[in-house]
Design an enzyme around this catalytic site. Structure first.
Site, PDB file in Angstrom:
ATOM      1  N   GLU A 104      30.882  14.330  79.081  1.00 19.03           N
ATOM      2  CA  GLU A 104      31.111  12.833  79.208  1.00 19.03           C
ATOM      3  C   GLU A 104      31.571  12.861  77.634  1.00 19.03           C
ATOM      4  O   GLU A 104      31.959  11.305  76.358  1.00 19.03           O
ATOM      5  CB  GLU A 104      30.683  11.520  79.523  1.00 19.03           C
ATOM      6  CG  GLU A 104      30.476  11.985  80.903  1.00 19.03           C
ATOM      7  CD  GLU A 104      29.702  10.081  81.361  1.00 19.03           C
ATOM      8  OE1 GLU A 104      30.073   9.280  80.374  1.00 19.03           O
ATOM      9  OE2 GLU A 104      29.728  10.015  82.698  1.00 19.03           O
ATOM     10  N   GLU A 129      46.870   7.369  76.234  1.00 18.99           N
ATOM     11  CA  GLU A 129      45.688   7.701  76.883  1.00 18.99           C
ATOM     12  C   GLU A 129      45.150   8.665  77.567  1.00 18.99           C
ATOM     13  O   GLU A 129      43.899   8.937  77.342  1.00 18.99           O
ATOM     14  CB  GLU A 129      46.741   7.204  78.635  1.00 18.99           C
ATOM     15  CG  GLU A 129      47.680   5.276  78.258  1.00 18.99           C
ATOM     16  CD  GLU A 129      48.572   5.406  79.768  1.00 18.99           C
ATOM     17  OE1 GLU A 129      48.263   7.178  80.428  1.00 18.99           O
ATOM     18  OE2 GLU A 129      48.617   4.533  79.968  1.00 18.99           O
ATOM     19  N   PRO A 137      27.290  10.119  95.552  1.00 19.89           N
ATOM     20  CA  PRO A 137      26.353  10.388  96.785  1.00 19.89           C
ATOM     21  C   PRO A 137      27.413  11.304  97.677  1.00 19.89           C
ATOM     22  O   PRO A 137      26.859  11.548  98.197  1.00 19.89           O
ATOM     23  CB  PRO A 137      25.240   9.238  96.554  1.00 19.89           C
ATOM     24  CG  PRO A 137      25.666   9.045  95.371  1.00 19.89           C
ATOM     25  CD  PRO A 137      27.281   9.271  94.913  1.00 19.89           C
ATOM     26  N   ASP A 179      25.192  18.242  83.510  1.00 22.54           N
ATOM     27  CA  ASP A 179      25.100  17.088  84.700  1.00 22.54           C
ATOM     28  C   ASP A 179      24.891  17.738  86.377  1.00 22.54           C
ATOM     29  O   ASP A 179      26.594  17.742  86.492  1.00 22.54           O
ATOM     30  CB  ASP A 179      25.333  15.554  83.708  1.00 22.54           C
ATOM     31  CG  ASP A 179      24.705  13.944  84.896  1.00 22.54           C
ATOM     32  OD1 ASP A 179      24.886  15.193  85.502  1.00 22.54           O
ATOM     33  OD2 ASP A 179      25.839  13.549  84.568  1.00 22.54           O
ATOM     34  N   ASN A 230      17.843  10.260  84.091  1.00 23.38           N
ATOM     35  CA  ASN A 230      18.894   9.654  84.571  1.00 23.38           C
ATOM     36  C   ASN A 230      17.629   8.121  84.681  1.00 23.38           C
ATOM     37  O   ASN A 230      17.278   8.097  85.088  1.00 23.38           O
ATOM     38  CB  ASN A 230      19.932  10.437  85.137  1.00 23.38           C
ATOM     39  CG  ASN A 230      20.547   8.887  85.064  1.00 23.38           C
ATOM     40  OD1 ASN A 230      21.452   8.480  86.583  1.00 23.38           O
ATOM     41  ND2 ASN A 230      21.176   8.576  83.590  1.00 23.38           N
TER      42      ASN A 230
END
Length: 764
Positions: A438, A474, A552, A628, A686
Site C-alpha cells: 500500500e 491520478e 472475504p 499481506d 491487523n
C-alpha cells in the site's frame, strides 16, 4: 434535525426504535410483542379528536422533540380549563438564552399575549422531578414541549452555567429530555424494556455485530478491511435486560461470557461503577445505564465503537473520558440529569451528541505508549551469514478515510503525521530487506525512496495495474508494493512484476472461463519479485512482495491469485538458477572513514567479495515470500503456502471454475514455513474494531534458510484500551513483522521434491 436514531413520531409517521405489533387501540410504543397493552395510564388519541383532559405526558409521547407540533400554528388559540386558550411562545423563551427565572415565574406566571387565563388559580404547580412535566387539574395544550429554563435542565450544573449558552436549545436536546423522562418513568418497573418492547425475543436472522451485519467498504475503496472470519456460532438472542433489579455491582463474567450482546439494559439499579471489562462487549449498539449512582465512566467505554446509543441519564457523572471520542457511530449520548462539566453540557445542548463525540476525539491525548515489542530468539547458534526482513502494510493515504477509521483523530489519521512514524519504524528495525504494501507512487518517489536512501536502501516498486489506464495526476495515488534492500549488502540481479489478472486471462485453460473474467480479472493486485546476490558471500536470494485481494466474499479469487503467484515464482526460480555469475560487484563503491590518517578514501569491494554461488534448480535458491495475504490460518491460501498443494475441490473455491486449478488442484515445489509457525507470540497483524487476526506473513524456504528470531506481539494491556489502529503510536492498521534468518551453507542445502499427492493433481 436530531442526530440520533430515535425519532418518536406521531402514529403512522415512521419507524420506532423497537419493533412492536400494530394495534388500533394502543399507541405503538406502549405495546409488548404480544400486542397486549402495558400497564400504563396513557391513552391513545388523535390530534383532531377533542378531549377535555389531555395530560402533558400523553402529548410529549407523540411529538416530544419538536418545538411545536406538526400541526401547531403560532397564532392558534387553545382552550385551557374551559376558558380561552393561552399562547406560550417557546421560541421567545429560548431566544433569551436561558435567562434566569425563579420557580414561581416559570410555573405560576406564564407570559400573556392574547388572553388572560380565566382559571389560572386552578393550575396546580406540581413540578415533577424529571422532564419538568406538570400536573394540571384539567386539559392543556396538546403540542407544546416543556419549558427549557435553567431549573428545568436537570444536568446538576449550577443555574448560572446555562447563561453561557448563546443559541437556542437544539432539537437533539429536546429529544434527549424526552428519553430522560421515559427513563425516570420506568424506574419502578423491573425488566421494563423486556416487558414494554419485547426486547428478549427470538432473532429471525444473524445477530448484530456478526459478519452478515458488519459494514463492508465499497469496492471503490479497495481496502483490506476484512470482517470477522472463522466459525460463527448460532446465537438466537442478543439483548439482556437487567433493569430495575436493585443491583449494586455487575460480575465481570457478564462481559466475558456475553460478548455477542447487541443491547444491554442495566438502568434503574444502584450501580456506582462499571467494570473495565465492559470494553469486551464490542458488539453492543445500545447501552442503557440510566438512573444509577455512577460517578464516572470507565475509559474502556471507548472500545464499544459500534454503539449508536449510550444512555447515562440521572447519575452523578461530572466528566466524560476522552475515549468516548472513539465512538464515531454514536448518535445519542444521554447525559441529562448529571452534574456534567459546563463546557461539555453546552456543547451537547447546542450541537448534539455527534459534536461532543468529535470534540472529545479530536482532543484525545496520546496517552502512555505501549511496551516495546519483545524480540524472541529461536536459534542463537553461530551463523556464517544472516539476513533480516521486515514486511509492513503501511495503509496508504487514499484509504485512510474517516469513514473507515472514524475512531482516529483527524490529525493522527493525516498522512503527514503517519508517514513520519512509518519511516521511523523502518529505520529503527534496520532490516536488510523491507517489503512494503500500500505504497502509492507519489509516496514512493517523493518520500520513501528519498528518505531511505540515507540509510543505504535502494528500492524496487510497482503500482497496481489500474495505474496504466490513468492520467499521471491520478495514477500517482495508486498504491502498490515496494521492496527496499541494503545496497551495501545486496546486488539486485533481476526483478519481475506478476499481474494476476493478466496472467489469469492469458492462461489457455482459464481464459474461456466466465468466472475468470467476472471475478479474477477485475482485481488488479500485483506482486513484485526480486532476485538478489549477497556481495560478500555470493549467496543468492529470491524475495516476493505481494498484496492479495482483501474481500472475504472472494476467497476463491485469493486462492487463485496465490496459485498464480507460486506458479510464476517457480518458473522464475528455475530461470534464475541458471543466471550467470555476477562479475561487476565493484560497480558499487563506498567511503572508508576508518583509515589511520583519518582521511576518507573510496575503495572497491572486489578484494573481499566471494564468487557467485551456483544452484542446480530453483528450489535450492533461498526464498522469502512476504506480504499481506488477507487470509488467516485454515484458509485455502494458508494451506497452499504451508502444505504445498490444495485440492481443486477446496471449499474456498466454491462452485467456481478456474480451468486446471479447479480440475487438477494447485501446488508449488517449495518447502515453505511461516516465520511465526513455531511460536505462539503473534496473535494479530491487523487490528481494527471489526477485525483482528493474523493475515500478514513472512514465508521462508526451510531447506535454504533457518529462522533465528522474530518480533513479538503488541502489549496486550495496551490493546485492551484502544479499539483499533491507526492511532498515536501505530500509524497503520497493520503491524510490521520482522524476522531474522541464517542462510544455510551449500553443504546443508538439499534439493527437495514437494509432495503433490496423486500425479493427476500435480501442476508445474
Amino acid at each position: 434535525m436530531a442526530d440520533g436514531p430515535y425519532r418518536y413520531q406521531q402514529p403512522g409517521a415512521g419507524p420506532y426504535f423497537y419493533h412492536s405489533h400494530p394495534s388500533n387501540q394502543h399507541h405503538q410504543r406502549h405495546l409488548a410483542q404480544s400486542g397486549s397493552p402495558t400497564n400504563s395510564s396513557r391513552t391513545p388519541y388523535a390530534n383532531e379528536t377533542p378531549s377535555p383532559s389531555r395530560s402533558p405526558v400523553s402529548q410529549a409521547s407523540h411529538n416530544p422533540y419538536g418545538m411545536f407540533g406538526q400541526t401547531h400554528q403560532q397564532n392558534q388559540h387553545l382552550m385551557m380549563n374551559g376558558g380561552s386558550g393561552h399562547q406560550r411562545y417557546m421560541q421567545a423563551a429560548m431566544a433569551n438564552k436561558f435567562q434566569q427565572h425563579n420557580s414561581q415565574q416559570q410555573h405560576g406566571q406564564p407570559q400573556q399575549h392574547h388572553h388572560q387565563p380565566q382559571q389560572q388559580q386552578s393550575h396546580v404547580g406540581t413540578h415533577q422531578t424529571l422532564g419538568h412535566q406538570h400536573t394540571f387539574s384539567s386539559g392543556t395544550m396538546s403540542n407544546v414541549t416543556p419549558h427549557f429554563t435553567p431549573s428545568h435542565l436537570h444536568s446538576g450544573t449550577p443555574g448560572n452555567n446555562q447563561s453561557t449558552l448563546s443559541e437556542a436549545v437544539s432539537e437533539h436536546w429536546q429529544q434527549q429530555l424526552h428519553l430522560a423522562n421515559e427513563a425516570r418513568a420506568a424506574a419502578s418497573t423491573p425488566h421494563h424494556h423486556c416487558r414494554k418492547e419485547g426486547v428478549s425475543r427470538v432473532s429471525k436472522g444473524p445477530v448484530e455485530g456478526s459478519p452478515e451485519h458488519s459494514p463492508r467498504p465499497g469496492d471503490e475503496e479497495e481496502r483490506n478491511r476484512a470482517t470477522t472470519t472463522g466459525e460463527i456460532r448460532r446465537q438466537d438472542w442478543d439483548a439482556m435486560d437487567l433493569s430495575g433489579q436493585g443491583l449494586r455491582a455487575l460480575s465481570p463474567s457478564l462481559f466475558c461470557h456475553y460478548m455477542f450482546l447487541g443491547k444491554l439494559f442495566i438502568d434503574n439499579n444502584r450501580l456506582t461503577s462499571l467494570h473495565p471489562s465492559l470494553g469486551q462487549l464490542r458488539s453492543l449498539t445500545h447501552l442503557d445505564a440510566s438512573n444509577n449512582q455512577l460517578m464516572e465512566v470507565p475509559e474502556e467505554i471507548g472500545m464499544l465503537v459500534n454503539l449508536t446509543s449510550l444512555l447515562l441519564f440521572h447519575n452523578k457523572i461530572t466528566s466524560l473520558p476522552n475515549e468516548i471520542g472513539y465512538l464515531f457511530k454514536l448518535e445519542m449520548l444521554g447525559i441529562e440529569g448529571n452534574p456534567l462539566d459546563e463546557d461539555l453540557m453546552e456543547e451537547i445542548i447546542r450541537r448534539g451528541s455527534r459534536a461532543l463525540v468529535t470534540q472529545l476525539r479530536e482532543n484525545t491525548p496520546a496517552g502512555p505508549p505501549p511496551n516495546e515489542r519483545d524480540w524472541h530468539v529461536l536459534d542463537d547458534a553461530e551463523a556464517a551469514e544472516t539476513l533480516s526482513v521486515l514486511t509492513y502494510n503501511i495503509l496508504c493515504e487514499r484509504y485512510a478515510t474517516p469513514k473507515l477509521y472514524g475512531y482516529t483523530p483527524s490529525d493522527i489519521l493525516a498522512w503527514d503525521y503517519r508517514k513520519n512514524l512509518i519511516l521511523n519504524e523502518i529505520r529503527e528495525h534496520n532490516a536488510d530487506i523491507v517489503c512494503l504494501q500500500e505504497v502509492d507512487q507519489e509516496g514512493y518517489h517523493e518520500y520513501f525512496r528519498r528518505e531511505l536512501a540515507y540509510q543505504d536502501y535502494r528500492g524496487v516498486f510497482s503500482p497496481k495495474t489500474r495505474a496504466k489506464t490513468m492520467a499521471d495526476r491520478e495514477a500517482k495515488f495508486v498504491d502498490g508494493c515496494a521492496t527496499f534492500f541494503k545496497s551495501s549488502k545486496y546486488i539486485c540481479l533481476d526483478k519481475h512484476v506478476i499481474d494476476f489478472a493478466n496472467m489469469a486471462i492469458n492462461r489457455p485453460d482459464m481464459k474461456g472461463e466466465h468466472d475468470t473474467f467476472n471475478r479474477v480479472m477485475p482485481r488488479d493486485q500485483i506482486a513484485v519479485v526480486t532476485f538478489f546476490e549477497n556481495r560478500a558471500t555470493g549467496s543468492r536470494l529470491i524475495v516476493v512482495n505481494v498484496h492479495i485481494h482483501w474481500d472475504p466474499a472472494y476467497k476463491d479469487v485469493k486462492l487463485v491469485q496465490v496459485a498464480i503467484l507460486m506458479e510464476q515464482v517457480s518458473k522464475l526460480a528455475d530461470r534464475w538458477a541458471k543466471h550467470p555469475a555476477c562479475t561487476e560487484k565493484t560497480a558499487f563503491q563506498y567511503a572508508d572513514m576508518d583509515g589511520d590518517d583519518g582521511v576518507s578514501t573510496t575503495r572497491g569491494l572486489q578484494e573481499v567479495l566471494a564468487p557467485s554461488q551456483e544452484y542446480s534448480n530453483g528450489t535450492q535458491i533461498p526464498l522469502l515470500v512476504c506480504g499481506d495475504f488477507n487470509s488467516s490460518a485454515g484458509s485455502g491460501v494458508y494451506d497452499l503456502m504451508a502444505q504445498g498443494s490444495v485440492s481443486g475441490r477446496h471449499e474456498d473455491l466454491g462452485n467456481y471454475s478456474y480451468g486446471n486449478f479447479t480440475r487438477d488442484g494447485m501446488a508449488h515445489p517449495f518447502t515453505l514455513r511461516s516465520a511465526y509457525s513455531g511460536t505462539d507470540e503473534l496473535s494479530i497483524t491487523n487490528y481494527t474494531p471489526d477485525f483482528s487476526d493474523v493475515i500478514d506473513y513472512i514465508w521462508y524456504s526451510s531447506n535454504g534458510l533457518q529462522i533465528r528470531g522474530v518480533l513479538g506481539n503488541v502489549d496486550m494491556d495496551y490493546l485492551s484500551k484502544v479499539p483499533g489502529f491507526p492511532n498515536h503510536h501505530f500509524p497503520s492498521d497493520h503491524l510490521p513483522l520482522r524476522a531474522e534468518f541464517s542462510v544455510k551453507s551449500r553443504k546443508e542445502i538439499k534439493a527437495v521434491e514437494a509432495k503433490f499427492g496423486p500425479p493427476k493433481e500435480r501442476r508445474g
